[in-house]
Write a protein that holds these residues in place. Sequence first.
Motif, short mmCIF file in Angstrom:
data_model
loop_
_atom_site.label_atom_id
_atom_site.label_comp_id
_atom_site.label_asym_id
_atom_site.label_seq_id
_atom_site.Cartn_x
_atom_site.Cartn_y
_atom_site.Cartn_z
N SER A 5 0.83 -1.21 0.00
CA SER A 5 0.00 0.00 0.00
C SER A 5 0.85 1.26 0.00
O SER A 5 2.08 1.19 -0.02
CB SER A 5 -0.91 -0.02 1.23
OG SER A 5 -0.10 0.03 2.39
N GLY A 6 0.19 2.40 0.04
CA GLY A 6 0.91 3.67 0.04
C GLY A 6 1.19 4.11 -1.39
O GLY A 6 0.29 4.13 -2.22
N LEU A 7 2.46 4.43 -1.68
CA LEU A 7 2.81 5.02 -2.98
C LEU A 7 2.96 3.95 -4.06
O LEU A 7 4.02 3.74 -4.64
CB LEU A 7 4.09 5.84 -2.85
CG LEU A 7 3.95 7.09 -1.97
CD1 LEU A 7 5.30 7.77 -1.76
CD2 LEU A 7 2.94 8.07 -2.56
N VAL A 8 1.83 3.27 -4.32
CA VAL A 8 1.76 2.29 -5.41
C VAL A 8 0.62 2.71 -6.32
O VAL A 8 -0.33 3.35 -5.87
CB VAL A 8 1.51 0.85 -4.89
CG1 VAL A 8 2.74 0.31 -4.17
CG2 VAL A 8 0.30 0.80 -3.96
N GLU A 9 0.71 2.36 -7.60
CA GLU A 9 -0.36 2.73 -8.53
C GLU A 9 -1.67 2.08 -8.11
O GLU A 9 -2.73 2.68 -8.18
CB GLU A 9 0.01 2.33 -9.97
CG GLU A 9 1.22 3.05 -10.56
CD GLU A 9 1.06 4.57 -10.62
OE1 GLU A 9 -0.09 5.07 -10.55
OE2 GLU A 9 2.11 5.26 -10.71
N GLU A 10 -1.55 0.82 -7.69
CA GLU A 10 -2.74 0.10 -7.25
C GLU A 10 -2.39 -0.77 -6.05
O GLU A 10 -1.43 -1.56 -6.13
CB GLU A 10 -3.22 -0.80 -8.39
CG GLU A 10 -4.72 -0.91 -8.49
CD GLU A 10 -5.11 -1.81 -9.67
OE1 GLU A 10 -5.81 -2.81 -9.41
OE2 GLU A 10 -4.68 -1.53 -10.80
N GLU A 11 -3.12 -0.63 -4.96
CA GLU A 11 -2.83 -1.44 -3.77
C GLU A 11 -3.09 -2.91 -4.05
O GLU A 11 -3.90 -3.25 -4.91
CB GLU A 11 -3.72 -0.99 -2.60
CG GLU A 11 -3.36 0.38 -2.11
CD GLU A 11 -3.88 0.66 -0.71
OE1 GLU A 11 -4.70 -0.14 -0.20
OE2 GLU A 11 -3.48 1.68 -0.13
N LYS A 12 -2.39 -3.74 -3.31
CA LYS A 12 -2.53 -5.17 -3.53
C LYS A 12 -2.72 -5.84 -2.17
O LYS A 12 -2.05 -5.49 -1.20
CB LYS A 12 -1.22 -5.65 -4.18
CG LYS A 12 -1.24 -7.03 -4.67
CD LYS A 12 -1.22 -7.08 -6.18
CE LYS A 12 -1.66 -8.46 -6.62
NZ LYS A 12 -2.07 -8.48 -8.02
N ASP A 13 -3.65 -6.77 -2.12
CA ASP A 13 -3.90 -7.54 -0.90
C ASP A 13 -3.64 -9.00 -1.23
O ASP A 13 -4.33 -9.57 -2.05
CB ASP A 13 -5.37 -7.40 -0.50
CG ASP A 13 -5.52 -6.62 0.78
OD1 ASP A 13 -4.69 -6.81 1.68
OD2 ASP A 13 -6.48 -5.82 0.86
N ILE A 14 -2.65 -9.57 -0.61
CA ILE A 14 -2.29 -10.96 -0.93
C ILE A 14 -2.81 -11.86 0.19
O ILE A 14 -2.47 -11.63 1.36
CB ILE A 14 -0.76 -11.10 -1.06
CG1 ILE A 14 -0.22 -10.05 -2.04
CG2 ILE A 14 -0.37 -12.51 -1.49
CD1 ILE A 14 1.30 -9.89 -1.99
#
Length: 205
Positions: free
Chosen positions: A54-63
Amino acid sequence: MEENFVTRGFQGKPRKNENADRIPPGQHETKDFPVLSAGPTPKVDLNRWTLKLSGLVEEEKDIDWKSFTELPAEKFVVDIHCVTQWTKLDTEWKGVSVDTLLGMVSLKPEAKYIMAKCYGGYTTNVPIEDVKGGKAFIGYYYGGYPLTPEHGGPARLVVPHLYFWKSAKWVNELYFMSEDQAGFWEEIGYHMYGDPWKEQRYNDQ
Ligand SMILES: Nc1nc2c(c(=O)[nH]1)N[C@H]1C(S)=C(S)[C@@H](COP(=O)(O)O)O[C@H]1N2
Ligand SMILES: [Mo]
């Protein structure tokens, strides 16, 4: 008689520690694996476990746990150094390289630091540069067995070249930031970076 003499002579030989050059200044080697936790061990249900990017990413990812354990895993054998002065050599882990996780998101160009956030509320900061290129991983097996809860299971960050407080147990989120920010221990005086070879224990060093 003869035998005794030989034995005494053998034992009397000074034995140098052949691993001395792997022990940073102010550290000593331990064969145990001490547990250091700033609070209770959180109970984490694998059905609910996630690792968030999360944070400064184009798209957050939840694994989720299933997807995480399907990612390519590697064996890592590393020395770990706790700021309380113990060093443990050749610890054996299985885990997912942070490079693999970085490959799953597009970082914004200004992303420079990570705050690792944990179940239970612990946090610690590391530069992104320090978790790239095979330098850090999310470990979930230790010594051939699933990582025990007191050592950070289900999964923990391991950044072996920095003091071990940077290796966040029960990790739940890697939060990408543009500026360095203090985590739990850094906030109360521990070093922002924590290089054991430079004895960066406290922030005044
Ligand atoms: N979530 C969380 N991670 C943590 C800690 C903690 O209290 N909570 N302690 C840190 C410290 S100070 C150390 S030395 C190591 C200890 O890991 P161990 O208990 O597996 O030896 O975990 C680090 N990661
Ligand atoms: Mo520690």
